[in-house]
Design a protein around this motif. Structure first.
Motif, short mmCIF file in Angstrom:
data_model
loop_
_atom_site.label_atom_id
_atom_site.label_comp_id
_atom_site.label_asym_id
_atom_site.label_seq_id
_atom_site.Cartn_x
_atom_site.Cartn_y
_atom_site.Cartn_z
N ALA A 35 46.84 -41.21 65.80
CA ALA A 35 45.80 -42.11 66.30
C ALA A 35 45.60 -42.02 67.80
O ALA A 35 44.57 -42.39 68.31
CB ALA A 35 46.14 -43.55 65.91
N TRP A 182 47.05 -48.49 59.83
CA TRP A 182 45.85 -48.05 59.11
C TRP A 182 45.50 -49.03 57.99
O TRP A 182 44.34 -49.17 57.63
CB TRP A 182 46.05 -46.65 58.50
N ALA A 185 43.26 -51.44 59.03
CA ALA A 185 41.93 -50.86 59.25
C ALA A 185 41.25 -50.50 57.92
O ALA A 185 40.27 -49.78 57.92
CB ALA A 185 42.06 -49.63 60.14
N TYR A 187 42.77 -49.13 55.05
CA TYR A 187 43.39 -48.14 54.17
C TYR A 187 44.22 -48.82 53.08
O TYR A 187 44.58 -49.99 53.20
CB TYR A 187 44.27 -47.19 54.99
N ALA A 196 44.27 -41.19 44.14
CA ALA A 196 43.29 -41.16 45.23
C ALA A 196 43.14 -42.54 45.88
O ALA A 196 42.04 -42.98 46.17
CB ALA A 196 41.94 -40.62 44.76
N ARG A 198 42.92 -44.03 48.73
CA ARG A 198 42.73 -43.80 50.16
C ARG A 198 42.49 -45.12 50.88
O ARG A 198 43.09 -45.41 51.90
CB ARG A 198 41.56 -42.87 50.38
N TYR A 199 41.58 -45.92 50.36
CA TYR A 199 41.18 -47.16 51.04
C TYR A 199 41.54 -48.36 50.18
O TYR A 199 41.78 -48.23 48.99
CB TYR A 199 39.68 -47.11 51.35
N ASP A 201 39.85 -50.51 48.86
CA ASP A 201 39.00 -50.65 47.66
C ASP A 201 39.47 -49.75 46.51
O ASP A 201 39.04 -49.91 45.38
CB ASP A 201 37.55 -50.26 47.96
N ASP A 202 40.29 -48.75 46.82
CA ASP A 202 40.76 -47.84 45.77
C ASP A 202 41.98 -48.40 45.05
O ASP A 202 42.38 -47.86 44.02
CB ASP A 202 41.13 -46.47 46.36
N LEU B 4 32.60 -48.62 50.50
CA LEU B 4 33.39 -47.45 50.14
C LEU B 4 33.13 -46.95 48.72
O LEU B 4 33.83 -46.09 48.21
CB LEU B 4 34.87 -47.72 50.37
N TYR B 103 39.64 -47.12 64.18
CA TYR B 103 40.43 -46.88 65.38
C TYR B 103 39.64 -46.11 66.45
O TYR B 103 39.52 -46.54 67.59
CB TYR B 103 41.70 -46.12 65.02
N THR B 238 41.93 -40.83 70.20
CA THR B 238 41.78 -39.43 69.83
C THR B 238 41.30 -39.28 68.39
O THR B 238 41.61 -40.10 67.53
CB THR B 238 43.12 -38.69 69.94
#
Ligand SMILES: Cc1cc2nc3c(=O)[nH]c(=O)nc-3n(C[C@H](O)[C@H](O)[C@H](O)COP(=O)(O)OP(=O)(O)OC[C@H]3O[C@@H](n4cnc5c(N)ncnc54)[C@H](O)[C@@H]3O)c2cc1C
Lengths: 204, 246
Positions: A35, A182, A185, A187, A196, A198-199, A201-202, B4, B103, B238
């Motif tokens: 990050a 994350w 944020a 994830y 899968a 990832r987020y 919602d998954d 999403l 981020y 970054t």
């Protein structure tokens, strides 16, 4: 989403000899994802601490930590940014070895990994026991480089690689799950590559 | 619908930015405002069911409602970028989900702080969303874009960046040609290093917030150098587009 949708003329470009989780592709190099800037950590200042729901917190210096029994492990790793890397070669300390040195309180169910630089990520305790998680020190025969999390990173290969906190400095045992960097944020709280996740919602 | 969930976007325009870079305008049935710096995931599905997903930063500002622009560089042998370049035309549909990322984003509410944007190649894409949003929002915080490209033919958004330079005295464009510079060029002509960044940081009166984006090697060395120059780590954001740059 209509499941019948496809992109006319699109086809896989590089067949992989490995079984890939959904949406992943195989890479042979080792991409770097973090990050912020890569922290540089002086080994004489380095420490790893087990804290939170333990009878007595435990802290190792770099020298003490390297005296712990180490083992080789060769996991496949899967990054949420879609790359997978097969048969990677590591050496480090199993979390089982670390957990032998403390007494966890009975209500400990989750772990928060924290890193130099302020990164955090959460995991269920069960997912770091029984050979599932390591502190990686050596990668491909060489000390782990700073951009890949050196001098020491968490490696939990069965979850997406953002759970494998680089530059680790502490593991805090908790009764309830809390989101890390994350996860706050958006994830997934768990991050199973085969589902899968990832987020957020998954997650089911 | 959640932001999403996958949705089927329609390609409404394709613009060539350079010989190796194209911008795709996608009209979205469920558009959500994004923060500059966020990205979408694009998923391609082959007739046999094989799927590939890649991330692409949003180039357009949130003021451009109902659609997003993605700027894609053709990567050699690239599975997804190759298909977008050769197989996709206006009217085609593409599956996407987003906006994603909390981020590497610029919140213009904190817009008073000066900005140092450092880009390598297609790493300029999310930074362009920052610049476009900053302009649309009428902000005048001192802003420098240090943009590293190989040759004069590789400057993405050249026209727009030059117009912005000419019309906004608080914006500075610093091009850095790493291989071949235009004849008579007196600007930067080497890989971004600490001395170069020291000069650029020295242009600011107050310490800037930095956004560094591009190939991994460039991001690693630039972010490390900025930190060595004394900028606090929390002011250096970054985004690494991969692959490992050496
Ligand atoms: C958060 C994020 C945002 C991104 N935003 C953008 C964007 O706005 N525009 C954009 O063009 N790309 C962007 N990328 C990169 C993009 O996701 C893909 O990696 C890129 O398009 C290559 O995918 P491919 O399928 O064409 O190539 P692949 O088939 O995956 O790779 C082909 C070969 O190219 C190499 N390669 C992979 N990626 C790159 C790269 N980025 N540069 C050079 N070589 C590479 C691989 O190592 C491989 O050898 C972003 C990446 C991330 C993580």
């Amino acid at each position: 989403m209509p499941s019948s949708f496809f992109n006319q003329g699109f086809q896989r470009k590089r067949p992989s000899t490995h079984k890939l989780p959904p949406g992943q592709y195989e890479t042979h190099d080792f991409p770097v994802l973090s990050a912020g800037p890569t922290p540089r950590i002086a080994l004489d200042k380095w420490t790893l601490t087990l804290e939170g729901l333990v009878e007595e917190p435990k802290k190792w210096s770099w020298q003490e930590f390297n005296a712990l029994p180490q083992q080789d492990f060769n996991p496949d790793i899967h990054c949420v940014t879609q790359w997978s890397k097969f048969d990677t070669k590591w050496r480090g300390v199993s979390l089982d070895t670390l957990l032998e040195q403390v007494r966890l309180k009975p209500d400990a169910r989750y772990v928060m990994a924290s890193s130099y630089g302020g990164y955090t990520t959460n995991l269920p305790l069960a997912d770091v026991r029984e050979g599932k998680a390591f502190i990686g020190l050596i990668y491909d025969g060489q000390p782990l480089t700073p951009e890949h999390g050196g001098p020491a990173r968490l490696v939990v290969p069965h979850l997406y690689f953002w759970k494998s906190a680089k530059w680790i400095t502490s593991l805090r045992f908790m009764a309830d799950d809390e989101p890390g960097f994350w996860e706050r944020a958006g994830y997934s709280m768990y991050g199973d590559p085969w589902k899968a996740q990832r987020y957020a919602d998954d997650d089911e | 619908m959640s932001k999403l969930d996958w949705q089927l976007a329609t390609v409404t325009a394709i613009r060539s930015e350079t010989a190796r870079v194209k911008t795709f305008t996608l009209s979205l049935p469920h558009w959500t405002p994004h923060l500059p710096g966020q990205h979408y995931t694009l998923r391609l599905t082959a007739p046999d069911g094989y799927q590939a997903e890649r991330s692409y930063s949003v180039a357009s500002p949130p003021e451009q409602t109902g659609e997003i622009e993605l700027t894609v560089e053709a990567v050699e042998e690239g599975e997804v970028s190759g298909y977008l370049f050769e197989g996709v035309g206006v009217g085609d549909q593409l599956e996407v989900r987003g906006p994603i990322g909390g981020y590497f984003v610029w919140r213009s509410a904190t817009g008073a702080r000066p900005l140092l944007l450092v880009a390598g190649g297609s790493g300029v894409v999310p930074l362009m969303a920052v610049l476009r949003h900053r302009q649309r929002a009428g902000l005048h915080n001192p802003t420098v874009l240090l943009f590293s490209i190989r040759t004069p033919e590789d400057v993405i958004y050249q026209q727009e960046l030059e117009t912005l330079t000419a019309t906004d005295p608080t914006f500075t464009l610093l091009l850095d040609y790493t291989r071949q510079a235009p004849t008579g060029w007196t600007g930067y002509h080497r890989r971004i290093d600490k001395a170069l960044l020291a000069e650029v940081v020295g242009r600011f009166e107050a310490s800037p917030v930095c956004y560094v984006c591009g190939p991994t090697g460039l991001v690693e060395s630039a972010a490390t150098a900025l930190q060595d120059l004394g900028l606090p780590a929390e002011d250096i954001k970054t985004e690494r587009f991969g692959p490992t740059g050496g």
